[in-house]
Design a protein around this motif. Structure first.
Motif, mmCIF file in Angstrom:
data_model
loop_
_atom_site.group_PDB
_atom_site.id
_atom_site.type_symbol
_atom_site.label_atom_id
_atom_site.label_comp_id
_atom_site.label_asym_id
_atom_site.label_seq_id
_atom_site.Cartn_x
_atom_site.Cartn_y
_atom_site.Cartn_z
ATOM 1 N N VAL A 143 0.819 -1.009 -0.055
ATOM 2 C CA VAL A 143 0.028 0.119 -0.066
ATOM 3 C C VAL A 143 0.801 1.143 0.024
ATOM 4 O O VAL A 143 1.636 1.142 0.739
ATOM 5 C CB VAL A 143 -1.032 0.051 1.246
ATOM 6 N N GLY A 144 0.372 2.197 -0.985
ATOM 7 C CA GLY A 144 1.426 3.477 -0.925
ATOM 8 C C GLY A 144 0.705 4.503 -1.526
ATOM 9 O O GLY A 144 -0.558 4.306 -1.735
ATOM 10 N N ALA B 245 7.583 0.270 -7.920
ATOM 11 C CA ALA B 245 8.571 -0.747 -7.339
ATOM 12 C C ALA B 245 7.759 -1.161 -6.035
ATOM 13 O O ALA B 245 7.849 -0.277 -5.045
ATOM 14 C CB ALA B 245 9.965 -0.555 -7.348
ATOM 15 N N ILE B 246 8.041 -2.323 -5.616
ATOM 16 C CA ILE B 246 7.625 -3.003 -4.250
ATOM 17 C C ILE B 246 8.942 -3.372 -3.555
ATOM 18 O O ILE B 246 9.695 -4.085 -4.168
ATOM 19 C CB ILE B 246 6.589 -3.978 -4.202
ATOM 20 N N VAL B 247 9.333 -2.657 -2.640
ATOM 21 C CA VAL B 247 10.652 -3.056 -1.877
ATOM 22 C C VAL B 247 10.588 -3.748 -0.684
ATOM 23 O O VAL B 247 9.728 -3.224 0.213
ATOM 24 C CB VAL B 247 11.355 -1.936 -1.699
ATOM 25 N N VAL C 14 7.224 2.098 -4.103
ATOM 26 C CA VAL C 14 7.816 3.392 -4.710
ATOM 27 C C VAL C 14 6.919 3.428 -5.981
ATOM 28 O O VAL C 14 6.796 2.880 -7.009
ATOM 29 C CB VAL C 14 9.400 3.271 -5.130
ATOM 30 N N PRO C 15 5.971 4.677 -5.894
ATOM 31 C CA PRO C 15 4.968 4.854 -6.813
ATOM 32 C C PRO C 15 5.224 5.564 -8.323
ATOM 33 O O PRO C 15 4.493 5.474 -8.882
ATOM 34 C CB PRO C 15 3.961 5.405 -6.139
#
Length: 792
Positions: A614-615, A623-625, A659-660
């Motif tokens: 979620v962001g 990117a999903i870190v 990181v959107p």
């Protein structure tokens, strides 16, 4: 002595020219204490820095496999070995060096970019509440609650986009509207995008813009910037981070914008119509600034020789009708253009649009010379009811030497559209004229009178069907810095000659005063409407978690006693919040006023591979870190700021960071840091190299189970002496990990990082291939001291 062993030793060493690292080489320290380098690999590394004549002398060395210090000296070079760093340093005199060209274009060909996930997607959700109240003889209040949904689903290079909205208010029924659905497929190397579904056609020059449902294919290297096909800068730019943009008109900052990461054309920026002395001052979160100056006449869309761009779109026109999109299936729309760079100084193209029995066609020629860039565009149309029409456009941007101390600008536009000239949006028009204004011209010029005083002159002309509304405007202006302060000022005099009505005179003055890098006050007065205003803006930490942007403005003029606007934008780690309010008092004596308040919250849920996060709302790519379980309790920061106080996003506990706003087709080094790392924990490079496609998602992991570091001393059991200056490799016995290289210092001490729990064999690169086996427990500390190890 470098080598006291009496036998040849081999070890890995960095090869450098001055302080530039060329690469890694396996050097040999002979029993005679001489340094030798592998011949062919060394020549290959030097070929980009050393002249062909010098390379030829190295190739003539007698030993076919190795190069000695004497070989380098005979070629006019020198080679030394730094014992403290175990590096070979080659000295290249100026006469032996290779002359190289310098280019500002980024070359990312040598980077090994990580691959995005084959399957990824996101859902952006924005909800807002708005209340409007007017107070006069009657009181009226309207409350509305709206939501917007933007979704994307990516399978390899295939991307599906969906947009919709939910609208509800106190004076109308709730409705849900699908606003668009499309399938995209990109061919990045060709700068080409294929689209099926709902599209918006922006048109080309004198063409109309319209919504179309159908099939489209576009080759445009500003849309997909994988290659620079323009010989000069055009009116577009790319932001790698959310940045603040100061819009400077006539030398004064008149507006502050917050733009997200992505590619922009000047059409995306709200600028005053007509030719103005306009520039953009872009500041990213690190404080780095970029200034873009431009004229707004031709657009400068020249293409290099042999390059071409085109767009073809075919389908049915569409329009929004209350609860749904209405498709006019009984009509067909075609749009297309083709631009070709015949030479670096000439680009020509053709364009056409049709809507059933209405059609329009035209062409464009761009010519560059020492004087500037000239554009000429003729266009013709035929309307089924009103007949034929024509249009012309002539534009010119002057070119001046960069070292001209006056820094002049000059541009000109003239457009003519006959009364019956029609585009695809005029299909249902049955009355003439379609174009009430037939002639329009604008001339703009500016130059510096002194270092800090700039003068400008704008001249405009408009003529149409109703000759009584013809006019000519002349607007001289001056701008400059406000004494020895960081403030700027501008003043403009406007004269308008009206053919029938009385002439108009007006004047305006603007003062813009920054207070540090975060705060600015702008005061304006315009005599035309007797309007005075004072604007306040504050921006801090833009693009990072905790970023705040706010504004406040108070205005009065002869029609409105007072108007107050204010708002704030807050960037959270997983959301963006906006709130703004407007109060307008038309008359204090009559007590007529209105209020409008809006609150909005935006967030997103995204997935890449098997992970959810979620962001903030997703833009071009994301990117999903995630963190390895060994870092579960450590705080992860992605793209930490230089001051260490802020970060793009962060992750606490087991949550992942989203990181959107990665920029599609722009290489990005995504850095990260982890707080309170255990001693000896190896994070790796501390960065990810990314080059995302449109709407693609990455799944990135920080940390792993290969984090153990061992330190020990290798002892020869026969002599009981340390084994010094020898290279080796650590082999995992189950072969689930690639071998890891290491070497010992003069005291036999070695260190190996990136190991997992398990059994390894440490094998030395000497004639006897001596080895020793070590076993690392899963419960070991991250940093393991092995002590003395006797090799077999």
């Amino acid at each position: 002595m470098l080598n006291p062993t009496g036998r040849d030793l081999e070890l890995s060493s960095l090869l450098k020219v001055s302080d530039t690292v060329l690469g890694e080489a396996l050097i040999t320290i002979t029993a005679d204490d001489e340094i030798e380098l592998p011949k062919q690999s060394t020549i290959t590394l030097l070929s980009s820095l050393v002249s062909e004549a010098t390379i030829g002398k190295l190739e003539q060395a007698q030993n076919p496999n190795r190069l000695t210090k004497e070989d380098f000296q005979r070629a006019g070079l020198d080679m030394t070995f730094d014992l403290s760093t175990l590096e070979c340093i080659i000295t290249v005199p100026a006469d032996a060096g290779l002359t190289r060209n310098i280019s500002l274009k980024k070359d990312n060909s040598g980077f090994e970019h990580l691959s995005p996930q084959f399957l990824s997607g996101y859902l952006n959700v924005s909800v807002n509440a708005n209340t409007s109240q007017s107070i006069d003889v009657d009181r009226e209040r309207i409350d509305s609650y709206n939501s917007r949904f933007d979704a994307g689903f990516t399978l390899g290079k295939l991307n599906l986009e969906y947009e919709s909205a939910f609208e509800n208010s106190t004076n109308s029924d709730a409705i849900y509207v699908r606003e668009g659905t499309r399938l995209n497929f990109d061919i990045p190397g060709q700068g080409t995008r294929v689209v099926v579904g709902d599209m918006f056609n922006t048109g080309k020059l004198l063409q109309d813009a319209t919504d179309v449902f159908g099939l489209g294919i576009t080759r445009d290297f500003t849309l997909i910037p994988t290659r620079n096909v323009r010989p000069k800068a055009n009116q577009s730019f790319t932001l790698q981070r959310t940045s603040s943009v100061d819009v400077v008109v006539d030398g004064v900052v008149v507006q502050r914008l917050t733009l997200g990461a992505g590619s922009y054309n000047l059409n995306d920026i709200p600028l005053a119509q007509g030719n103005n002395d306009v520039e953009l001052l872009i500041t990213d979160p690190s404080g780095a600034q970029e200034r873009i100056e431009f004229s707004v006449a031709t657009g400068n869309d020249l293409l290099n020789s042999g390059e071409f761009e085109y767009s073809i779109m075919y389908g049915v026109p569409s329009q929004r009708k209350e609860r749904q999109i209405e498709y006019l299936t009984d009509q067909k729309v075609f749009h297309g253009y083709l631009d070709i760079g015949f030479t670096p100084w000439m680009t020509a193209g053709i364009n056409a649009q049709t809507r059933d029995d209405l059609y329009q066609y035209g062409g464009t020629v761009l010519l560059a010379s020492s004087l500037g860039v000239t554009e000429f565009s003729p266009s013709f149309s035929h309307h089924p009811t009103l007949g034929s029409g024509r249009a012309y456009r002539l534009a010119f941007d002057a070119e001046f030497d960069d070292d001209n101390h006056l820094r002049p600008q000059l541009s000109f536009i003239y457009e003519y559209q006959s009364e019956q000239y029609a585009g695809v949006n005029s299909h249902d028009v049955t009355e003439s004229p379609i174009n009430p204004t037939t002639h329009y011209a604008s001339l703009f010029g500016s130059m510096y009178l002194v270092d800090n005083i700039r003068s400008a002159l704008s001249v405009g002309y408009s003529s149409g069907v109703d000759r009584d509304k013809d006019y000519v405007t002349v607007s001289p202006s001056l701008s400059g810095s406000f004494f020895a302060t960081p403030a700027t000022w501008s003043t403009k005099l406007n004269y308008r000659y009206n053919k029938i009505e009385d002439d108009d005179w007006s004047a305006s003055i603007t003062l813009s005063w920054p207070f540090g890098k975060t705060t600015r006050l702008v005061g304006r007065y315009n005599s035309d409407t007797d309007q005075a205003s004072l604007d306040y803006t504050y921006q801090n930490n833009i693009g990072n978690t905790g970023g705040v942007s706010s504004f406040a403005s108070i205005t009065r003029n002869r029609d409105v006693d007072t108007s107050v606007d204010m708002g704030v934008n807050y960037t959270g780690n997983q959301f963006i919040a906006n709130a703004d309010h407007t109060t307008r008092v038309d008359s204090y004596s009559e007590q007529t006023r209105s209020h409008n308040t809006r609150v909005e919250l935006s967030s997103a849920i995204a997935f890449a591979g098997t992970k959810l996060a979620v962001g903030r709302p997703v833009r071009d790519a994301f990117a999903i870190v995630t963190k390895h379980s060994s870092l579960r309790e450590n705080r992860l920061t992605v793209e930490p700021s230089n001051d260490g106080e802020h970060a793009r996003v962060h992750s606490d506990g087991e949550s992942s960071a989203l990181v959107p706003d990665l920029v599609a087709y722009n290489t990005r080094l995504l850095t990260y840091d982890v707080e309170d790392l255990p001693p000896g924990y190896d994070l790796g490079d501390g960065a990810f190299w990314l080059n995302p496609g449109y709407k693609q998602g990455y799944l990135l992991q920080v940390g792993s189970d290969a984090v153990l570091t061992v330190i020990g001393t290798l002892i020869d059991p026969n002599t009981n002496a340390p084994i010094s200056l020898i290279a080796g490799k650590a082999y995992r016995t189950d072969e689930t990990q690639d071998p890891i290289e290491f070497f010992t210092n003069r005291n036999g001490l070695f260190a190996i990082s990136g190991l997992k729990a398990g059994t390894y064999t440490l094998t030395l690169s000497n004639k006897r291939q001596q080895s020793v086996t070590i076993t690392l427990s899963p419960n070991s500390e991250v940093l393991i001291r092995l002590g003395d190890l006797y090799v077999e």
